[in-house]
Design an enzyme around this catalytic site. Sequence first.
Site, PDB file in Angstrom:
ATOM      1  CD  GLU A 182      -3.520 -45.631 -32.100  1.00  0.00           C
ATOM      2  OE1 GLU A 182      -2.382 -45.148 -32.237  1.00  0.00           O
ATOM      3  OE2 GLU A 182      -4.293 -45.311 -31.187  1.00  0.00           O
TER       4      GLU A 182
ATOM      5  CG  ASP B 236      -7.291 -46.014 -31.154  1.00  0.00           C
ATOM      6  OD1 ASP B 236      -6.392 -46.830 -31.052  1.00  0.00           O
ATOM      7  OD2 ASP B 236      -7.115 -44.815 -31.482  1.00  0.00           O
TER       8      ASP B 236
ATOM      9  CD  GLU C 212      -8.087 -44.483 -26.158  1.00  0.00           C
ATOM     10  OE1 GLU C 212      -6.860 -44.594 -26.170  1.00  0.00           O
ATOM     11  OE2 GLU C 212      -8.668 -43.383 -26.107  1.00  0.00           O
TER      12      GLU C 212
ATOM     13  CG  HIS D  68     -12.301 -42.055 -27.470  1.00  0.00           C
ATOM     14  ND1 HIS D  68     -12.503 -40.702 -27.494  1.00  0.00           N
ATOM     15  CD2 HIS D  68     -11.167 -42.281 -28.174  1.00  0.00           C
ATOM     16  CE1 HIS D  68     -11.527 -40.118 -28.182  1.00  0.00           C
ATOM     17  NE2 HIS D  68     -10.710 -41.053 -28.603  1.00  0.00           N
ATOM     18  CB  THR D  69     -14.323 -45.494 -32.079  1.00  0.00           C
ATOM     19  OG1 THR D  69     -15.149 -44.487 -32.673  1.00  0.00           O
ATOM     20  CG2 THR D  69     -15.191 -46.488 -31.317  1.00  0.00           C
TER      21      THR D  69
ATOM     22  CG  ASP E 168      -4.545 -36.127 -18.113  1.00  0.00           C
ATOM     23  OD1 ASP E 168      -5.018 -37.298 -18.083  1.00  0.00           O
ATOM     24  OD2 ASP E 168      -3.652 -35.784 -18.906  1.00  0.00           O
ATOM     25  CD1 TRP E 169      -6.514 -37.730 -20.886  1.00  0.00           C
ATOM     26  CD2 TRP E 169      -8.327 -38.371 -22.012  1.00  0.00           C
ATOM     27  NE1 TRP E 169      -6.300 -39.010 -21.356  1.00  0.00           N
ATOM     28  CE2 TRP E 169      -7.392 -39.419 -22.063  1.00  0.00           C
ATOM     29  CE3 TRP E 169      -9.563 -38.544 -22.664  1.00  0.00           C
ATOM     30  CZ2 TRP E 169      -7.626 -40.626 -22.718  1.00  0.00           C
ATOM     31  CZ3 TRP E 169      -9.804 -39.741 -23.326  1.00  0.00           C
ATOM     32  CH2 TRP E 169      -8.835 -40.766 -23.345  1.00  0.00           C
TER      33      TRP E 169
ATOM     34  N   GLY F 250     -14.303 -34.887 -19.183  1.00  0.00           N
ATOM     35  CA  GLY F 250     -13.240 -34.036 -19.703  1.00  0.00           C
ATOM     36  C   GLY F 250     -12.153 -33.730 -18.685  1.00  0.00           C
TER      37      GLY F 250
ATOM     38  NE  ARG G  41     -10.952 -32.362 -33.601  1.00  0.00           N
ATOM     39  CZ  ARG G  41     -11.011 -33.664 -33.412  1.00  0.00           C
ATOM     40  NH1 ARG G  41     -12.190 -34.251 -33.258  1.00  0.00           N
ATOM     41  NH2 ARG G  41      -9.915 -34.383 -33.391  1.00  0.00           N
TER      42      ARG G  41
HETATM   43  C1  LIG Z   1     -19.969 -39.746 -16.862  1.00  0.00           C
HETATM   44  O1  LIG Z   1     -21.202 -39.293 -16.375  1.00  0.00           O
HETATM   45  C2  LIG Z   1     -21.529 -37.969 -16.724  1.00  0.00           C
HETATM   46  C3  LIG Z   1     -22.820 -37.606 -16.030  1.00  0.00           C
HETATM   47  O2  LIG Z   1     -23.843 -38.507 -16.383  1.00  0.00           O
HETATM   48  C4  LIG Z   1     -21.621 -37.840 -18.234  1.00  0.00           C
HETATM   49  O3  LIG Z   1     -21.838 -36.487 -18.597  1.00  0.00           O
HETATM   50  C5  LIG Z   1     -20.322 -38.338 -18.875  1.00  0.00           C
HETATM   51  O4  LIG Z   1     -20.462 -38.353 -20.273  1.00  0.00           O
HETATM   52  C6  LIG Z   1     -20.037 -39.744 -18.381  1.00  0.00           C
HETATM   53  N1  LIG Z   1     -18.883 -40.399 -18.987  1.00  0.00           N
HETATM   54  C7  LIG Z   1     -17.627 -39.937 -18.968  1.00  0.00           C
HETATM   55  C8  LIG Z   1     -16.587 -40.857 -19.449  1.00  0.00           C
HETATM   56  O5  LIG Z   1     -17.313 -38.821 -18.588  1.00  0.00           O
END
Ligand SMILES: *[C@@H]1O[C@H](CO)[C@@H](O)[C@H](O)[C@H]1NC(C)=O
Length: 291
Positions: free
Chosen positions: A101, A103, A105, A118-119, A194-195, A199, A277
């Site tokens: 795969e 990616d 994302e 995200h790769t 959820d992620w 996060g 990790r």
């Molecule tokens: C969203 O914004 C926050 C604050 O600037 C940042 O820490 C984070 O990396 C950004 N992107 C995502 C996908 O969480």
Amino acid sequence: MAAASEKMFLALLFIFFMARGIIIVDANFGKSMYLTWGTQHASIQGEDLQLVLDQTSGSAAQTKIPFLFGSIESKIKLVPNNSAGTVTAYYLSSTGSQHDEIDFEFLGNISGQPYIVHTNIYTQGNGSKEQQFYLWFDPTADFHNYTIHWNPTQVVWYIDSIPIRVFMNNEEEGIAYPNKQGMKVYTSLWNADDWATRGGLVKTNWTNAPFIARLNRFRARACKWNGPISINNCASNVPSNWWTSPIYKQLSYAQMGQLNWVRNNYMIYDYCKDTKRFNGQVPPECFKTQF
Ligand SMILES: *[C@@H]1O[C@H](CO)[C@@H](O)[C@H](O)[C@H]1NC(C)=O
């Protein structure tokens, strides 16, 4: 007479490529993809694909056929405004437990806060090779080109022709490389609150639904996977396999400069630096130059 022999020549050329299993597919969404999820609200029309997410469902599309090597490209305009919790994915994948795969994302964010690109790459079922980036532009304001170039020696992720990541073939060192199975192209938009955003801290705000990501001008200039015979056919060094040309074996100096610019200024996560990790043992390809 001349026209007839020209036709004959073209017909022979066509038969030759068909026989070798090499088909350069240069088709738009309407011809090469179909919707697999959320068909009640997503749409494909000629060069355009619209992915929609609301509380009833997300949506997804995939190519009709798998490929082995070539360039897969599309223009994408991501979900605008408050896209927190949403993920737009654009990737290549084979099927089965030992799957490969590659990616892209795109993790959404609240208005004015940056998306994360995200790769990742899976080789024979093994992922855990993530790299993440911020972008140097607002990916929701306009369409930008996202390309996965994949050949027997390297995989390169490009954004607007700028390489952001390279994964080299280091098979000789026992590091798996995706070169033995075909992959279809998939794209989808779904709720991953959820992620996805900070996060998982920031949830999808459904009052902003429907969320819409637009894709345009999909091109697969790639070798059609026809089963195991393609492992050799798609990798053989013949002019029709343009991806085997020496210029695609490694980045040019100018491209290495661009890659370093992205890594130095926009990279926010690299699995190769995440020693915790991997209990201090980062994967072996991290010790090889990746470009
Ligand atoms: C969203 O914004 C926050 C604050 O600037 C940042 O820490 C984070 O990396 C950004 N992107 C995502 C996908 O969480």
